[in-house]
Design a protein around this motif. Structure first.
Motif, PDB file in Angstrom:
ATOM      1  N   GLY A  27       0.817  -1.209   0.000  1.00 40.89           N
ATOM      2  CA  GLY A  27       0.000   0.000   0.000  1.00 40.89           C
ATOM      3  C   GLY A  27       0.847   1.253   0.000  1.00 40.89           C
ATOM      4  O   GLY A  27       0.534   2.233  -0.696  1.00 40.89           O
ATOM      5  N   CYS A  28       1.941   1.248   0.778  1.00 43.43           N
ATOM      6  CA  CYS A  28       2.849   2.400   0.784  1.00 43.43           C
ATOM      7  C   CYS A  28       3.444   2.622  -0.604  1.00 43.43           C
ATOM      8  O   CYS A  28       3.560   3.768  -1.074  1.00 43.43           O
ATOM      9  N   PHE A  29       3.831   1.535  -1.263  1.00 37.17           N
ATOM     10  CA  PHE A  29       4.419   1.637  -2.601  1.00 37.17           C
ATOM     11  C   PHE A  29       3.411   2.189  -3.602  1.00 37.17           C
ATOM     12  O   PHE A  29       3.736   3.078  -4.400  1.00 37.17           O
ATOM     13  N   LEU A  30       2.187   1.691  -3.561  1.00 34.33           N
ATOM     14  CA  LEU A  30       1.163   2.169  -4.487  1.00 34.33           C
ATOM     15  C   LEU A  30       0.820   3.633  -4.242  1.00 34.33           C
ATOM     16  O   LEU A  30       0.468   4.357  -5.172  1.00 34.33           O
ATOM     17  N   ALA A  31       0.924   4.064  -2.984  1.00 34.67           N
ATOM     18  CA  ALA A  31       0.595   5.460  -2.664  1.00 34.67           C
ATOM     19  C   ALA A  31       1.640   6.427  -3.199  1.00 34.67           C
ATOM     20  O   ALA A  31       1.353   7.621  -3.371  1.00 34.67           O
ATOM     21  N   GLY A  32       2.857   5.949  -3.460  1.00 37.31           N
ATOM     22  CA  GLY A  32       3.885   6.777  -4.081  1.00 37.31           C
ATOM     23  C   GLY A  32       4.198   8.036  -3.300  1.00 37.31           C
ATOM     24  O   GLY A  32       4.479   8.001  -2.103  1.00 37.31           O
ATOM     25  N   GLN A  38      10.234   1.474  -0.128  1.00 41.70           N
ATOM     26  CA  GLN A  38       9.152   0.559   0.275  1.00 41.70           C
ATOM     27  C   GLN A  38       9.498  -0.869  -0.135  1.00 41.70           C
ATOM     28  O   GLN A  38       9.275  -1.825   0.616  1.00 41.70           O
ATOM     29  N   LEU A  39      10.048  -1.019  -1.352  1.00 43.46           N
ATOM     30  CA  LEU A  39      10.437  -2.346  -1.837  1.00 43.46           C
ATOM     31  C   LEU A  39      11.654  -2.868  -1.074  1.00 43.46           C
ATOM     32  O   LEU A  39      11.739  -4.061  -0.778  1.00 43.46           O
ATOM     33  N   TYR A  40      12.592  -1.975  -0.769  1.00 39.77           N
ATOM     34  CA  TYR A  40      13.742  -2.384   0.043  1.00 39.77           C
ATOM     35  C   TYR A  40      13.249  -2.976   1.367  1.00 39.77           C
ATOM     36  O   TYR A  40      13.748  -4.005   1.834  1.00 39.77           O
ATOM     37  N   ASP A  41      12.301  -2.281   1.988  1.00 39.21           N
ATOM     38  CA  ASP A  41      11.786  -2.719   3.282  1.00 39.21           C
ATOM     39  C   ASP A  41      11.161  -4.106   3.170  1.00 39.21           C
ATOM     40  O   ASP A  41      11.382  -4.970   4.029  1.00 39.21           O
ATOM     41  N   MET A  42      10.387  -4.319   2.119  1.00 40.23           N
ATOM     42  CA  MET A  42       9.752  -5.619   1.915  1.00 40.23           C
ATOM     43  C   MET A  42      10.802  -6.721   1.783  1.00 40.23           C
ATOM     44  O   MET A  42      10.676  -7.797   2.396  1.00 40.23           O
ATOM     45  N   LEU A  43      11.837  -6.474   0.997  1.00 42.91           N
ATOM     46  CA  LEU A  43      12.862  -7.490   0.762  1.00 42.91           C
ATOM     47  C   LEU A  43      13.646  -7.812   2.029  1.00 42.91           C
ATOM     48  O   LEU A  43      13.921  -8.983   2.320  1.00 42.91           O
ATOM     49  N   VAL A  44      14.005  -6.781   2.787  1.00 43.55           N
ATOM     50  CA  VAL A  44      14.773  -7.008   4.008  1.00 43.55           C
ATOM     51  C   VAL A  44      13.940  -7.747   5.048  1.00 43.55           C
ATOM     52  O   VAL A  44      14.426  -8.676   5.713  1.00 43.55           O
TER      53      VAL A  44
END
Length: 257
Positions: A132-137, A165-171
């Protein structure tokens, strides 16, 4: 590369949708773990207070750390009190929930660790919520600073940015996978998996927030969330180190037998 570019209303809806979806996924994963362990799906006798403490603590911490991060908004909140309900922080939710649980355990006399079964739900909830954070840009404050790296994303202002946001997901996924891989030896030391997860995530946020815009500089380029992470790690790491040393000593004694 171009990232998602949504209108403000659509961005707000996407963020809220994935936030609640993340909570729902986390709850179901928690229930599944308890069933796998042959435990009641949700609450045991005497644990209701701990759940209430976790919810209240997370809600308070969620808002408190956001306002530490954005103190410049206090002036606007004095004009419109509804702003006090805005904003949130994963770091604040984690720390507030931890404090709430510990206070509730003291009040109810519970001494056992209750955190390890929250690790995978937290991983899943964070990953889903970050979608959701990523989509909100640009409508969400979790994007990174401008970058010339090839994976930088333009969220609509023509500037390639770190997709933090993607970095956070991967980590978070990597941290969760490591703890799951070592779940059996970690299970011999109650509470250790949660301590490792929380410490790892706080350290990660201390680092990654260094490549995000700083809403309010507390000095040395540090944001409010980074300061909270530093204080939390300073208070939390000694307990983690003690438990790691105790586990190592116990393992050595068992091996010598």
């Amino acid at each position: 590369m171009t990232g998602p570019v949504l209108a403000p209303a659509a961005a707000q809806f996407a963020h809220l949708l994935f936030e609640w979806l993340g909570i729902a996924v986390g709850v179901q994963l928690y229930r599944w773990q308890r069933r796998q362990a042959g435990q009641p799906a949700m609450l045991e006798r005497g644990s209701f207070g701990v759940v209430i403490g976790c919810i209240l603590g997370a809600a308070i911490g969620n808002k408190a750390v956001f306002w530490i991060e954005m103190p410049q908004l206090w002036a606007s909140a004095a004009v419109d009190w509804r702003l006090l309900a805005s904003g949130q922080s994963i770091v604040g939710g984690l720390l507030g929930g931890l404090i709430g649980v510990e206070v509730a355990k003291k009040l109810t006399g519970i001494t056992r660790s209750t955190g390890d079964q929250f690790v995978l739900p937290l991983v899943a909830g964070t990953v889903v919520g970050r979608i959701g954070c990523f989509l909100a840009g640009l409508h969400d404050g979790t994007y990174g600073n401008p970058t010339a790296l090839p994976w930088g994303l333009d969220f609509g202002d023509g500037v390639p940015r770190h997709p933090t946001q993607l970095y956070d997901m991967l980590v978070v996924l990597a941290l969760g996978a490591a703890l799951w891989h070592w779940r059996r030896p970690l299970a011999r030391h109650s509470g250790l998996a949660f301590k490792l997860y929380l410490s790892g995530y706080l350290f990660w946020r201390l680092c990654v927030d260094g490549i995000k815009p700083v809403p309010y500089d507390y000095g040395f380029g540090l944001s409010g969330i980074q300061l909270v992470c530093i204080v939390a790690l300073a208070l939390y790491l000694p307990g983690l180190a003690r438990q790691l040393m105790e586990g190592r000593r116990d393992g050595a004694e068992q091996y010598s037998r």
